[in-house]
Design an enzyme around this catalytic site. Structure first.
Site, short mmCIF file in Angstrom:
data_model
loop_
_atom_site.label_atom_id
_atom_site.label_comp_id
_atom_site.label_asym_id
_atom_site.label_seq_id
_atom_site.Cartn_x
_atom_site.Cartn_y
_atom_site.Cartn_z
N ARG A 1 0.79 -1.22 0.00
CA ARG A 1 0.00 0.00 0.00
C ARG A 1 0.83 1.27 0.00
NH1 ARG A 1 -2.38 -3.99 1.43
NH2 ARG A 1 -0.61 -4.38 2.77
N THR A 2 1.82 1.35 0.87
CA THR A 2 2.56 2.61 1.02
C THR A 2 3.32 2.95 -0.25
OG1 THR A 2 2.75 2.25 3.40
CG2 THR A 2 4.22 3.88 2.42
N LYS B 1 25.67 -4.26 -1.59
CA LYS B 1 27.11 -4.07 -1.77
C LYS B 1 27.72 -3.26 -0.63
CE LYS B 1 26.35 -3.82 -6.77
NZ LYS B 1 26.46 -2.97 -7.98
N ARG C 1 11.60 3.86 2.82
CA ARG C 1 11.20 2.99 3.93
C ARG C 1 12.40 2.14 4.31
NH1 ARG C 1 5.89 -0.68 4.65
NH2 ARG C 1 5.18 1.36 5.37
N HIS D 1 5.76 6.51 11.05
CA HIS D 1 5.16 6.26 9.74
C HIS D 1 4.30 7.48 9.41
CE1 HIS D 1 3.73 4.47 6.22
NE2 HIS D 1 3.32 3.28 6.67
#
Length: 307
Positions: free
Chosen positions: A53-54, A82, A103, A131
């Protein structure tokens, strides 16, 4: 002009939030009016942690504004494998995009990205910490459903210990008058002490209980959350608590006619599907409001005049 980021909900004043929600309402009522506002602009979505969703909500918001998107859906397909640092990734992304969404599983990672990026940064969730775009979505949804962001009782139910959406929402709502909190959770997942200490310090009323049935009749908003398997250190504890709360029509029948049920999603089984058809079930409308508020946020952070 100094760039503006969204790392916590407190990065915007109450007055700025009002302006943002007003813009989101304008977009909701006339989306075509804003369909080319971001023509030629690019958004980078950098997701070190899975999301449906986000990530898609941010990308949809940018596409609806006429912009383009790029990025990666998890750390395994980025240079993080890496050993590239978040700081260096932010510097690199600043060369490619006009705005960055990140995120990350580590608390504070978004703040680091904002420190080193030369473009606006949106925190799409950092560990169990914040959030903020979900919080903006929640606030916008409550305002649209109830007509205000003050003078109501909200019950927050489920994982209140690890739930970053809950922590962000509480921190945002304490700035509005006469909001009473009811924390509904098992003892193992109760809201952290730093939250209740903050409420005590500010003189904000709250109560804690274990059963939904003991509180639901007094609520104006019921905010459900899932028990988050990814935040547990062992399977045994998760299994023991996973089915602690299940909201069904029988329990919802105890609620007020205008008590709306919200959920940041994804749900597992904490809201029974028989609740979906109840007019008080607002969690899918909440998803749509999330697109509008993120469109408004993108325009605001990019400084695009849509007056």
């Amino acid at each position: 002009m100094k760039k503006k980021d969204l790392i916590t909900p407190l990065d915007f004043s109450v007055e700025e939030l009002d302006q943002l929600f007003d813009l989101a309402d304008r977009i909701r009522l006339n989306p075509e009016r804003f369909a080319h506002s971001c023509d030629g602009r690019k958004m980078a979505t950098c997701f070190y942690e899975p999301s449906t969703r986000t990530r898609l909500s941010h990308e949809t918001a940018m596409l609806n504004l006429g912009g383009r998107t790029m990025g990666f859906p998890d750390a395994g397909v980025s240079s993080a494998t890496k050993g590239e640092t978040v700081a260096d990734t932010a510097r690199v992304i600043s060369c490619f995009a006009d705005i960055m969404v990140i995120r990350h599983p580590k608390e504070g990672a978004a703040a680091v990205a904002a420190q080193y990026a030369t473009i606006p940064v949106i925190n799409a969730g950092d560990g169990g910490h914040q959030h903020p775009t979900q919080t903006l979505t929640d606030l916008s949804t409550i305002r649209s459903l109830k007509g205000r962001l003050f003078d109501f009782t909200i019950g927050l139910c489920g994982d209140l210990k690890f739930g970053r959406t809950v922590h962000s929402l509480i921190n945002a709502l304490v700035r509005y008058p006469n909001v009473h909190f009811v924390f509904i959770s098992p003892p193992e997942l109760k809201v952290p002490d730093y939250i209740t200490d903050m409420l005590d310090e500010k003189g904000i009323s709250y109560e804690e209980c274990i059963r939904i049935e003991d509180a639901i009749s007094r609520l104006d908003i019921l905010y459900m959350t899932r028990i988050q398997k990814e935040r547990f250190f062992n399977e045994e504890d998760y299994v023991r608590l996973a089915n602690f709360y299940i909201l069904n029509e029988e329990k919802l029948s105890l609620a007020k006619p205008d008590c709306y049920v919200l959920h940041p999603l994804p749900r597992v089984n904490e809201i029974s599907v028989d609740v979906d058809s109840d007019p008080r079930a607002a969690y899918f409308r909440q998803v749509q409001y999330g697109v509008y508020v993120r469109m408004a946020l993108i325009l605001t952070l990019l400084g695009i005049d849509v007056s």
